[in-house]
Structures are given as structure tokens and as C-alpha cells.
Enzyme design. Structure first.
Site, PDB file in Angstrom:
ATOM      1  N   THR A 158      -6.585  13.805   2.558  1.00  0.00           N
ATOM      2  CA  THR A 158      -5.500  13.339   1.707  1.00  0.00           C
ATOM      3  C   THR A 158      -4.130  13.805   2.168  1.00  0.00           C
ATOM      4  O   THR A 158      -3.123  13.214   1.813  1.00  0.00           O
ATOM      5  CB  THR A 158      -5.715  13.811   0.256  1.00  0.00           C
ATOM      6  OG1 THR A 158      -5.855  15.235   0.274  1.00  0.00           O
ATOM      7  CG2 THR A 158      -6.948  13.203  -0.325  1.00  0.00           C
ATOM      8  N   CYS A 159      -4.089  14.893   2.955  1.00  0.00           N
ATOM      9  CA  CYS A 159      -2.781  15.360   3.403  1.00  0.00           C
ATOM     10  C   CYS A 159      -2.117  14.360   4.324  1.00  0.00           C
ATOM     11  O   CYS A 159      -0.911  14.349   4.485  1.00  0.00           O
ATOM     12  CB  CYS A 159      -2.902  16.718   4.081  1.00  0.00           C
ATOM     13  SG  CYS A 159      -4.088  16.724   5.428  1.00  0.00           S
ATOM     14  N   HIS A 160      -2.922  13.502   4.970  1.00  0.00           N
ATOM     15  CA  HIS A 160      -2.364  12.509   5.888  1.00  0.00           C
ATOM     16  C   HIS A 160      -2.713  11.088   5.477  1.00  0.00           C
ATOM     17  O   HIS A 160      -2.500  10.165   6.246  1.00  0.00           O
ATOM     18  CB  HIS A 160      -2.879  12.751   7.311  1.00  0.00           C
ATOM     19  CG  HIS A 160      -2.491  14.085   7.869  1.00  0.00           C
ATOM     20  ND1 HIS A 160      -1.190  14.443   8.110  1.00  0.00           N
ATOM     21  CD2 HIS A 160      -3.257  15.153   8.207  1.00  0.00           C
ATOM     22  CE1 HIS A 160      -1.150  15.669   8.588  1.00  0.00           C
ATOM     23  NE2 HIS A 160      -2.394  16.130   8.658  1.00  0.00           N
TER      24      HIS A 160
END
Length: 1000
Positions: A962-964
């Protein structure tokens, strides 16, 4: 000419032909009289005079001093007489006192002297008080000289007399239609009926609601929009005539000269009710008496002092109400008649001192409907629109250029004369006919040489003469007319810059009037004005970015006006689209940076452009929503890089999200709240954007459900500030901090706050519509406003108070206005009640709670860029968006290890398209940590699909980074397996009601 009152050899108590044979058959242009001296100005330009008490010369005699000049007008005071020639020059004669003239046996009127200081001013009107004088030029300039003991000159000289004419600068720019003077007071009337008075006011003769003298022109507010067309002054009283035939009087009333059946003074303009039903066309004031003429009936009415027969009623008593003057042929007590054989038709009336005059009309039945003196003045004031109607010969060209050199002439042009619209000029309406302005400049543009001269005249003479604080709002018309001139010019940069400086130098109250006029401007002209400033601002911004060393003062001036136009747009009846204000700022910046890089500009170019961008923040009208989001992201990154602070770390338990978050913020008070935020769940190793986003999702859910800090409305399920303090006193402040962190870090957090909160954060006043969103009470208040029944008090039984429950359960009434508990809500005051109620509920009652929240919000978002958003936009930035355009998710997707045509990719999108709406939202949660999408919409939501496990198909579930915004999608052998794996991941996410840790 009929005369009555104190005449040459005695007193005449009734109208009669007492001007003598010498004036029989002559057309009399004007008559003035004061202190026993009467001046007759004939149509052929000759002047005759008559002096009281000269027994051997009872009829007027030719004034011998004007052999070369033709006189058009005369005005008399107690010590002097002014003569105005047809050529526009002014002569002044001294008048000896009666005693001096008798002792020396000399004619009391001295030889006229040319006023050289006015010889080049082209004077069109003069007026005399007892010992002071006024003159009006064709260019609209007002001059005054003489005695100034009470401020009657309109120039603040501490009472010192002025022997030489001085310009009354406080009326600069006002299109003056008439000037007049009383004993020691003066008046000026504008083309649109604005009345200004100054001088002695001990009897209320200025109509300003008091008895204080004025040393500068003061606007008579009580005559606003009365359609005043003529003013006449007596010694200490004033009469005003409107276009509708109404008469207002004020000032001294001791002889009944006000016509109100009273001898009281009036300090406010009061309608002469005894003339009701009679459409008056002319008025004239003597020293202490008043005449009015009703054209439709041919009757003259008089009232006031009658000691010297000036009322024409055969009496010497005073008259307190208007009564008709009998001008028919009836024998007097001695059996003699007045020499008339029929009732004469009256053309004009005059009064002065203790005398009255009526000019007979040569053609019976032909009587003017309005005051001829007012008509003559209007004809002499050559307005620009009438000039443009003519063929442009040499003289017309000069007149046009001269008109553009004078703000008085320009502001008196292009008036809305249909239905007397220009008489309604005030702080909200300009009184201009914009179609006439447009057509006038269409004609002007056909002659390029004249257009160039006009441009130079405006730039060199008109704009420098504009006052920062005009006395009359009509002066502001120039600022509406000139942009139409600029629109037809090919080179208008310097003129536009000069106009912008003049607009921005206006005092705030006058700038607000200009804003009101913009808000009522017709749609086409407002649109053209906006586009003009948008185009100019864009060009200046481009120049500034290409050459960053250039002064950007012109750019900022243009942007200020564009922003002001943007501010008034929502209040317009016909709003224009906001797209007309936008400038592609970010695109221009990027192009500029590329150009700088290619030209090997200095390395600090980026810094300079950042500074320019900072200067643009006060003008949010130029940004569209996407640009605002980009600017916000850039600003927060710049701020973090500048401060170089470590990330703000919060450790929270999934069981105590709100409690742990607030405690963590309290412990980090010394840290900069504008730093990057990093959240970690206790007992879990994962960190990153997705984890922090999940935190905000869970935080908003718990904040909404636990009710420990905010009150949740059962009606709307929105959160609002409770009146009772929460268990944690600093809760509002800390939640405000988190709200700011969400903005500065780009997280989505549906706090369930109403729009009213975001309005308050951006200093926008909440309205009834905001209360409707929050509470059912708003709908009830709307019904109160919509109620057509007259018995509002009986139906609703409301007072101006609100019942509230205190912390200990006691009921307390809070008054919405002083004494509100004793004031019933009725039909006439219900709007006031609703406004006060909304203000109390959304502002007053939660003042402290909101202030704590706002301070926290601003402390974690210490960049002014947040102010460029609308309240609706700021809510979308924080709460996220729910307008899902699912097809764009596939269109914007990127691939790593896959191509768009690979079987697994095609199968994935088939499976995704087959999911129901709820499943698709859960997939977003699985992918990003929130089922809501960023404020910019799903078009900015870019997913990357990659294959990190190419050699192990079917063995793993899809994994979200989810960070990217990245999805690791194994190469499944069939669409059925892909569907099973994807649904399993979504189901697992649903069971956790969040993103399961192993999928992060």
C-alpha cells in the site's frame, strides 16, 4: 413679466405688470433679486436693472456696461452681483449699501470687473450667497470665493475669506448639474440627483439631521434616490424638487416658508404634504418665502413671509401652507385693475429677497413640464455619449478628448435614462447603461487617431485626477467605463497599469462599492472584464517566470483585482464559471523550468520560481482544484525539506486507536507537527504509508462511534462539538492536529465533520444551509422562513432565546439578542431570529471548542496554502472522494513484469469488473488502506501491477504494497483461480475491517 412684493418705488401685494414698458414684448432669460436690487437678463443678452427707492426711475433701466458681451445669466448677493456671459466668462459687480448709495447719490451697482482667474474655465453656471460666490465650469469643476465664516465655500480654511476663486476639490469627479447658494450655505446637485450641502446649518438648512455647520460638502443621505432635479435656497431654508413633482423643504420655518403649517424649523428634508396630488414643475425661494409652480394647472402657490406682499395674496401676513396666487384680473379696493385682460399662461417663476416674479408665456398653453433652469444646465453639460452621436468633425474631436480628460464629464456620460434608472445610483447600483458604453466605444474605435488621443488624455489627465476618497459615488463610474475603452485598444498595457493603481488606491469603503457594482454588472460585461484581467495576469506571470529579475508589481496588482472579481462572482444573479479565472500555473512553471535548464540559467532558478509561487497563494482564483492539490503537495514537501525534522512517530494499539493517538501526540508536543507522520501498530512490524492510512481509517471509525469527544447527530450522523467538555480537555486541539496531519501528509480520513467546520476553518460564515446538513432544526427554521401566515407568533410561540441543558441537567435559556427572552418572533423579524439562531448554534455556543480545534489544525499545517481551498474542497481533501470512475482505474494502471495484453492482466480486470460495488471498495481498502479515493478522483489513483513470483503460480495470494499503491499479482493459471484468490484476499480484509497485516 408679472411682479409682486417689494418693487422699485414701493410694495405690490398682488401680481401685476410692474416691469414697465421698456421690457414689454422682450423675452426675459433670467431674473435675480436681492436686497432691493433686481437684475433682468434678456434673451438678446442685454441687462436691465431696477433699484428700490429710486423714485425717478421706477422701471428697469439698461445696464450700460455690457456693450460687447452678451449676458446669459445673473446671480445676486447682498454685496455683489455675478454676470455670466454667453461665452462662459464671469463678471462681478460690487453693490453699495442702501445708506452709502443714498448719501453719495450714486448708482449702487458698480462697474463689472472680469474675473480673470475664471476666464479660461468656460463657466456655465454661477450662484451667490449673501457674501460668497460659486461657479461651475463646463468641465464640471466647482469654484468658490468670498466670505467663509460658516464654511460656505466648501474649502476648509478655518473661516478665512477667499478673494480669488478656489476649486472645491472634495467634489472632484462628481458630474455636477446645478449649484445654488442661500444666505451662508451652498448646495451642489449631481446629474443623478445626489445632493451635497455645506456652510451654515444653525437652522437645519443643510438637511443633515443636525444644526452643525459644515466646512466641506456633505452628502444629504435622506434625499438619496428621490430623483432630485432642482434645488432653491432662501436665506436660511432650502427647497428641493424631484422629477416626480414632489417638493421637500428644510431649515428655518419661522415664517411658514417650509409649507408644513408650522413655524418650526426642520433639520431633515420633509415632504410638503399640502401639495399632495399636484405635480410641481418649478420651485423658487426668496429670502423667507417660497413659490412653486404646477404646470398642469398653470397655478403658482406661495407660502412663508408676506410682510412685503411677496406672497401675492393681497395681504401682508405670513402664510404657513401653500395657497394659490391669484393672477386673474379682478379689481382691487380702489377699483383699479392690474392691467391684464385674461389669465396669463405662466412659463417660469423667480423669487429673490422679498420679491416674486412670473414670466408669461407668449404662446398660451405651452408650459414646460420641468424646471427650465435644470434643462438648460443639462444641455450645457456635454456628455460623451451625446458627443459620440455626432459626426466627428474637428470641434467634436476636441470635445471628445476634453470629455475623456475630465472624470466629471466621463462619470456623467452613458447614464441609464430608461425609467430614470440613473436616479437610483447608490452603493449598489452604478446607474450606467452598459450597452450605451459598448456602442459608444464601437463608434470611437472607427477613428484610430481619435482613439489614440483619447488614450493619451485618459492616461495623462483623467486617471491622475481621480480621488482616493471621492465625495460622490457617481465618480466611481469611471472605473466601470474605462475597462470598455481598454477592451478596444490594441496596446493597453500602460493604461491598464495606471487604472489598476487607481483602483487599488481607493479607500476600502469605496472599493467595496466598486465590488457591489461589479456584482450587479450585466453578465456579458462582467465576463469580458474577468477575461481581460485573467488574460493580463497570465501574460504578466509568463513574463515574470521568463525573467525572474523583473519587478512583479504589475502582476500582483492585476491578480488583486482578478481575485476581487472572483470574490463577488458568487453573489451575482448570473454567476460565471470559475474556469474563466483559472491560469495553468503549474504547467507554466514546468515549462519555465525546462526553458531555464536548456538556457543553463543559474541553479537558484527553482528557488526564485518557488518564491513566485508563494506570492500567488493569496490569489486562489487562478488555481483549479488539481493545481491546488499539486501546490499543497509541493508546499508541504518544501516545508519539510527546509526544517529537516525527523518523522513524527506514533505507536497505537488496534484496541485503543483514539486514546493512544492522542497520548502519542501529547508526548510529541516538542516536535514539529508539520513533519512527516509514521504510524505503527503495537505488536506489528509493518510501517509505511499504507499502515498510516489504515490508522486514519480506523481512527475516524472509532471517533465516530465512541462519542467521547464529539457529539454525533442522530439526524445526520455527523460529528459536532458538544457543549459539555469531554473527559479529555485537550481532545479538540489534538484531533485538530490529526486533521492537519492528514492534509499535510496526504492521508484520507473521513472524520464525518459537516461542511460548517471547514467553512469556519477558512473563515467563511456558516449559513442556515449548514445547520440543515447537521440538524433537523435547520429544516424547521426553513419552514419558519417560508411560512406565509401572518400569525407567526401564534403558530410557533418562539422568543429570541434558545433553551440549553447544562452539565448538571438544568435547563437554561440563552438570549440570542439583548432582552431576547421578552421579544416574540413575528413575521417581520423572523429572518433576524433565524440568523441569530444559526450564529449561536454554529459559532457562539461552540466558540472555545472550535478555537482549540482550529489552533491544533493550524499548528500541524503551518503553510498558508490551505487557504486557497474552498470549504467543499478542503473537506474533500481530508474526507476523500466517493465518486468512483472504475474504468479509469484500468486506464491509468501501470505494469512491471506484465504487459497490458498478458492473459493474467486481462483476466484480473475481467474479475474486477464483475465484482459488486461493495467488493470493489474493499479491494481499494486492500490496496490503499481506505475505501475512499483521493480528492482529485480516481484518475489520480494509479495502481501498479507487478509479478514478483513468476516461478510460483497459483501458490500465493495477491499481495498489496500500500505504500506504493502496488499489487503483486502471481501468474495464475486460470481465471477461476485468480477470482478465488482475489475474493479470498478481499474477504480476509473484510473480516479484519481493515488491511490485514500479512497483506501489507
Amino acid at each position: 413679466m408679472l411682479c409682486w412684493g417689494e418693487l422699485g418705488a414701493g410694495i405690490q401685494h398682488k401680481p401685476g405688470s410692474q416691469t414697465g414698458d421698456v421690457l414689454t414684448g422682450q423675452r426675459i432669460q433670467h431674473v435675480c433679486s436681492r436686497d432691493g436690487v433686481t437684475v433682468f437678463v434678456l434673451g438678446n443678452g442685454k441687462v436691465y436693472t431696477r433699484v428700490r427707492g429710486r423714485k425717478r426711475k421706477t422701471e428697469p433701466g439698461l445696464f450700460p456696461h455690457f456693450k460687447q458681451q452678451k449676458i446669459h445669466f445673473a446671480a445676486s448677493g447682498t454685496s455683489h452681483i455675478l454676470f455670466l456671459s454667453q461665452a462662459g466668462t464671469v463678471y462681478q459687480s460690487e453693490v453699495k449699501s442702501k445708506d452709502t448709495a443714498t448719501a453719495t447719490k450714486e448708482f449702487p451697482i458698480m462697474k463689472p470687473q472680469l474675473l480673470k482667474s475664471l476666464s479660461e474655465k468656460n463657466i456655465i453656471q454661477v450662484g451667490c450667497g449673501n457674501n460668497h460666490s460659486l461657479a461651475l465650469s463646463k468641465e464640471g469643476q466647482l469654484f468658490a470665493w468670498g466670505q467663509n465664516t460658516c464654511g460656505q465655500l466648501g474649502i476648509d480654511t478655518n473661516g478665512a475669506s477667499q478673494p480669488v476663486p478656489q476649486c472645491v476639490t472634495s467634489l472632484t469627479g462628481m458630474p455636477v448639474a446645478q449649484i445654488t447658494a442661500g444666505g451662508e450655505h451652498s448646495f451642489a446637485l449631481s446629474l443623478s440627483g445626489a445632493v451635497f450641502g455645506w456652510g451654515r446649518n444653525d437652522r437645519g438648512q443643510l438637511g443633515l439631521k443636525d444644526t452643525e455647520d459644515r466646512h466641506k460638502p456633505n452628502y444629504v443621505k435622506l434625499l438619496e434616490c428621490k430623483k432630485t432635479i432642482h434645488i432653491s435656497c432662501g436665506e436660511e431654508h432650502t427647497a428641493v424638487l424631484t422629477k416626480d413633482g414632489l417638493v421637500y423643504t428644510f431649515g428655518a420655518g419661522s415664517y411658514g416658508q417650509l409649507g408644513h403649517n408650522s413655524t418650526k424649523d426642520e433639520i431633515k428634508p420633509r415632504l410638503v404634504g399640502y401639495l399632495f396630488g399636484k405635480r410641481v414643475s418649478q420651485i423658487a425661494c426668496g429670502s423667507d418665502h417660497t413659490l412653486v409652480f404646477v404646470a398642469s394647472s398653470g397655478e403658482i402657490y406661495s407660502f412663508g413671509r408676506g410682510e412685503n406682499g411677496q406672497l401675492g395674496n393681497r395681504e401682508t401676513s405670513d402664510q404657513l401652507v401653500p395657497l394659490p396666487v391669484n393672477i386673474t384680473d379682478t379689481p382691487d379696493k380702489n377699483g383699479t385693475e392690474n392691467g391684464l385682460t385674461t389669465k396669463p399662461a405662466v412659463k417660469r417663476i423667480f423669487a429673490g429677497g422679498n420679491q416674486s416674479f412670473a414670466e408669461r408665456n407668449d404662446e398660451v398653453g405651452l408650459v414646460p413640464s420641468v424646471n427650465p433652469s435644470a434643462l438648460n444646465t443639462l444641455k450645457k453639460i456635454m456628455t460623451l455619449d451625446s458627443l459620440l452621436e455626432k459626426e466627428m468633425d474637428k470641434n467634436t474631436t476636441k470635445a471628445i478628448v476634453r470629455a475623456f480628460s475630465s472624470s466629471q464629464n466621463l462619470s456623467g456620460s452613458f447614464l441609464d435614462v430608461s425609467k430614470d434608472g440613473h436616479f437610483n445610483t447608490n452603493g449598489e447600483v452604478s446607474g450606467l447603461d452598459m450597452s450605451a458604453v459598448y456602442l459608444g466605444f464601437v463608434k470611437l474605435v472607427k477613428n484610430s487617431s481619435v482613439l489614440e488621443k483619447v488614450k493619451n488624455a485618459v492616461e495623462d489627465k483623467l486617471i491622475p485626477s481621480l480621488p482616493q476618497s471621492p465625495a460622490c459615488v457617481e465618480t466611481l463610474r469611471v472605473y466601470i467605463i474605462l475597462p470598455e475603452l481598454i477592451a478596444v485598444l490594441t496596446d493597453s498595457a500602460t493604461l491598464t497599469d495606471s487604472l489598476n493603481k487607481a483602483i487599488l488606491s481607493l479607500q476600502e469603503s469605496y472599493f467595496k462599492i466598486l465590488e457591489c457594482w461589479w456584482s450587479t454588472m450585466p453578465y456579458y460585461f462582467f465576463m469580458r472584464l474577468v477575461r481581460s484581467y485573467q488574460k493580463e495576469s497570465k501574460q504578466l506571470l509568463q513574463i515574470t517566470m521568463v525573467d525572474t529579475s523583473k519587478d512583479n508589481t504589475k502582476l500582483l496588482a492585476s491578480l488583486k483585482i482578478l481575485q476581487a472579481l472572483y470574490k463577488v462572482n458568487p453573489s451575482r444573479h448570473q454567476k460565471i464559471s470559475e474556469i474563466n479565472f483559472h491560469i495553468p500555473v503549474m504547467k507554466m512553471f514546468k515549462n519555465s523550468l525546462m526553458a531555464c535548464a536548456q538556457k543553463l540559467f543559474p541553479t537558484n532558478t527553482q528557488t526564485i520560481i518557488n518564491e513566485i509561487q508563494q506570492q500567488l497563494i493569496p490569489y486562489p482564483c487562478i488555481f483549479d482544484f488539481e493545481t491546488k492539490l499539486e501546490v499543497l503537495s509541493l508546499e508541504t514537501k518544501t516545508l519539510r525539506n527546509k526544517n529537516s525534522q525527523p518523522a513524527l512517530r506514533l505507536a497505537v494499539s488496534r484496541d485503543r486507536i483514539v486514546q493512544d493517538a492522542l497520548c502519542g501526540l501529547t508526548l510529541n508536543r516538542s516536535a514539529g507537527y508539520f513533519a512527516a507522520l509514521q504510524v505503527q501498530f503495537i505488536g506489528e512490524s509493518c510501517v509505511g504509508h499504507g499502515v498510516s492510512q489504515e490508522f486514519f481509517t480506523l481512527f475516524s471509525q472509532e471517533l465516530h462511534s465512541n462519542g467521547q469527544i464529539f457529539h454525533c447527530s442522530q439526524y445526520s450522523e455527523l460529528l459536532w462539538f458538544p457543549r459539555k467538555e469531554p473527559e479529555r480537555g485537550d481532545g479538540f486541539h489534538l484531533v485538530g492536529i490529526l486533521c492537519g496531519l492528514a492534509v499535510s501528509n496526504g492521508f484520507i480520513c473521513n472524520f464525518h465533520f459537516p461542511l460548517a467546520l471547514y467553512k469556519k476553518l477558512l473563515h467563511v460564515q456558516p449559513t442556515l444551509e449548514d445547520l440543515k446538513e447537521l440538524s433537523l432544526t435547520g429544516e424547521k427554521l426553513q419552514k419558519l422562513l417560508d411560512c406565509e401566515d401572518e400569525d407567526v407568533e401564534d403558530i410557533y410561540s418562539l422568543q429570541f432565546s434558545v433553551a440549553e441543558e447544562t452539565a448538571d441537567g438544568q435547563r437554561v435559556d440563552h438570549e440570542l439578542i439583548p432582552g431576547g427572552s421578552r421579544i416574540a418572533v413575528q413575521k417581520h423579524n423572523r429572518k433576524q431570529y433565524v440568523d441569530a439562531y444559526v450564529d449561536y448554534k454554529l459559532n457562539t455556543s461552540v466558540k472555545d471548542q472550535f478555537e482549540a480545534f482550529s489552533q491544533g489544525f493550524r499548528s500541524s499545517l503551518s503553510v498558508p496554502v490551505v487557504n486557497i481551498f474552498h470549504p467543499e474542497e478542503l473537506r474533500a481533501v481530508i474526507h476523500g472522494n466517493t465518486e468512483y470512475e472504475w474504468e479509469l482505474l484500468e486506464q491509468n494502471a501501470k505494469y512491471n513484469g506484465y504487459t497490458q495484453t498478458d492473459t493474467t492482466v486481462r483476466n484480473f480486470w475481467k474479475v474486477f469488473e464483475s465484482l459488486k460495488e461493495k467488493k470493489k471498495k474493499r479491494f481499494l481498502t486492500f490496496l490503499s488502506g481506505s475505501e475512499r479515493i483521493p480528492a482529485g478522483g480516481i484518475r489520480g489513483f494509479r495502481i501498479t501491477i507487478l509479478n514478483l513470483r513468476r516461478n510460483e503460480p497459483d501458490s500465493f495470494y495477491p499481495c498489496a504494497y500500500t505504500c506504493h499503491m502496488t499489487l503483486d499479482l502471481p501468474n495464475y493459471s486460470s481465471i477461476e483461480i485468480l477470482e478465488e484468490k482475489l475474493l479470498h484476499a478481499i474477504k480476509f480484509s473484510e473480516e479484519f475491517n481493515a488491511v490485514p497485516p500479512q497483506y501489507l
